[in-house]
Design a protein around this motif. Structure first.
Motif, short mmCIF file in Angstrom:
data_model
loop_
_atom_site.label_atom_id
_atom_site.label_comp_id
_atom_site.label_asym_id
_atom_site.label_seq_id
_atom_site.Cartn_x
_atom_site.Cartn_y
_atom_site.Cartn_z
N ASP A 84 0.83 -1.21 0.00
CA ASP A 84 0.00 0.00 0.00
C ASP A 84 0.87 1.25 0.00
OD1 ASP A 84 -2.47 -1.37 0.06
OD2 ASP A 84 -2.46 -1.44 2.25
N ARG A 85 1.90 1.27 0.83
CA ARG A 85 2.78 2.44 0.90
C ARG A 85 3.48 2.68 -0.43
NH1 ARG A 85 3.74 0.27 6.08
NH2 ARG A 85 5.65 -0.71 5.39
N ARG A 86 3.96 1.60 -1.07
CA ARG A 86 4.64 1.78 -2.35
C ARG A 86 3.66 2.27 -3.41
NH1 ARG A 86 6.72 -1.59 -7.04
NH2 ARG A 86 8.20 -0.11 -7.94
N ARG A 87 2.47 1.71 -3.44
CA ARG A 87 1.47 2.13 -4.42
C ARG A 87 1.15 3.61 -4.25
NH1 ARG A 87 -3.52 2.46 -3.62
NH2 ARG A 87 -3.56 1.07 -1.83
N ARG A 88 1.00 4.05 -3.01
CA ARG A 88 0.71 5.47 -2.75
C ARG A 88 1.91 6.35 -3.11
NH1 ARG A 88 -2.14 3.24 1.89
NH2 ARG A 88 -0.36 3.73 3.20
N GLN A 89 3.12 5.87 -2.83
CA GLN A 89 4.32 6.63 -3.20
C GLN A 89 4.38 6.82 -4.71
OE1 GLN A 89 6.94 8.04 -1.20
NE2 GLN A 89 7.38 8.96 -3.16
N ILE A 90 4.09 5.76 -5.45
CA ILE A 90 4.10 5.84 -6.91
C ILE A 90 3.02 6.79 -7.40
CG2 ILE A 90 3.60 4.50 -9.00
CD1 ILE A 90 5.24 2.21 -7.67
N LEU A 91 1.86 6.73 -6.78
CA LEU A 91 0.77 7.65 -7.15
C LEU A 91 1.21 9.10 -6.95
CD1 LEU A 91 -2.19 8.09 -8.00
CD2 LEU A 91 -2.80 7.87 -5.59
N TYR A 92 1.83 9.38 -5.80
CA TYR A 92 2.32 10.73 -5.51
C TYR A 92 3.37 11.14 -6.55
CZ TYR A 92 4.74 14.59 -3.28
OH TYR A 92 5.31 15.81 -3.03
N LEU A 93 4.36 10.28 -6.79
CA LEU A 93 5.43 10.62 -7.73
C LEU A 93 4.87 10.87 -9.13
CD1 LEU A 93 8.29 8.17 -6.68
CD2 LEU A 93 8.14 10.64 -6.24
N SER A 94 3.90 10.08 -9.53
CA SER A 94 3.32 10.29 -10.87
C SER A 94 2.63 11.64 -10.96
CB SER A 94 2.37 9.15 -11.23
OG SER A 94 1.20 9.18 -10.44
N LYS A 95 2.07 12.12 -9.84
CA LYS A 95 1.39 13.41 -9.83
C LYS A 95 2.38 14.58 -9.81
CE LYS A 95 -2.99 11.94 -7.81
NZ LYS A 95 -3.78 12.30 -8.98
N VAL A 96 3.57 14.39 -9.26
CA VAL A 96 4.55 15.48 -9.25
C VAL A 96 5.51 15.40 -10.44
CG1 VAL A 96 4.40 15.86 -6.76
CG2 VAL A 96 6.20 14.37 -7.67
#
Length: 143
Positions: A84-96
């Motif tokens: 879950d943490r990695r998925r959210r990190q990737i989501l954040y990085l894709s947005k920035v």
């Protein structure tokens, strides 16, 4: 309070122009040259926004909303597995992520938020390099 000097004249204020420059660069974005496993450039350059940028603030809000939605759907607030943490990190990085310099791979992936998620998910070596720069305000200082 100490006084700064400019040439021979004393300045009786605190100059925060470096902070302004840092914020401006975070809004504009910086290039991250992606290195391969041998520490040599791959030719891929990813442009990212900084942690204090408007885009990062929007990404954080979207991420918080997604976490709340997941928790409500699951009826459980324990949604903090490593996956879950990695998925959210990737989501954040894709947005920035602002974009990249050339289409990627045989599929010729152009930049999009969805393609950034695919890229970071498939290649943790790229995810790590982007994350390292994206999280540090010091990455957004003009040299």
């Amino acid at each position: 309070m100490s006084k700064q000097t400019a040439g021979n004249a004393e300045i009786d204020f605190i100059d925060l122009s470096l902070l302004d420059e840092n914020l401006q660069l975070q809004e504009e974005g910086i290039d991250v040259e992606i290195l391969g496993p041998t520490n040599k450039p791959t030719g891929l350059v990813i442009t990212i926004f900084g942690p204090d940028s408007t885009r990062a603030q929007e990404a954080s809000k979207a991420l918080s909303a997604a976490i709340e939605q997941e928790a409500a759907k699951e009826g459980n607030i324990d949604i903090d597995t490593p996956e879950d943490r990695r998925r959210r990190q990737i989501l954040y990085l894709s947005k920035v992520t602002k974009g990249w310099n050339k289409p990627i791979g045989a599929e010729r992936l152009e930049y999009s938020e969805a393609n950034a998620r695919l890229l970071y998910t498939k290649y943790p070596i790229i995810e790590d390099q982007v994350k390292f720069k994206a999280e540090r305000r010091g990455s957004f200082i003009k040299s």
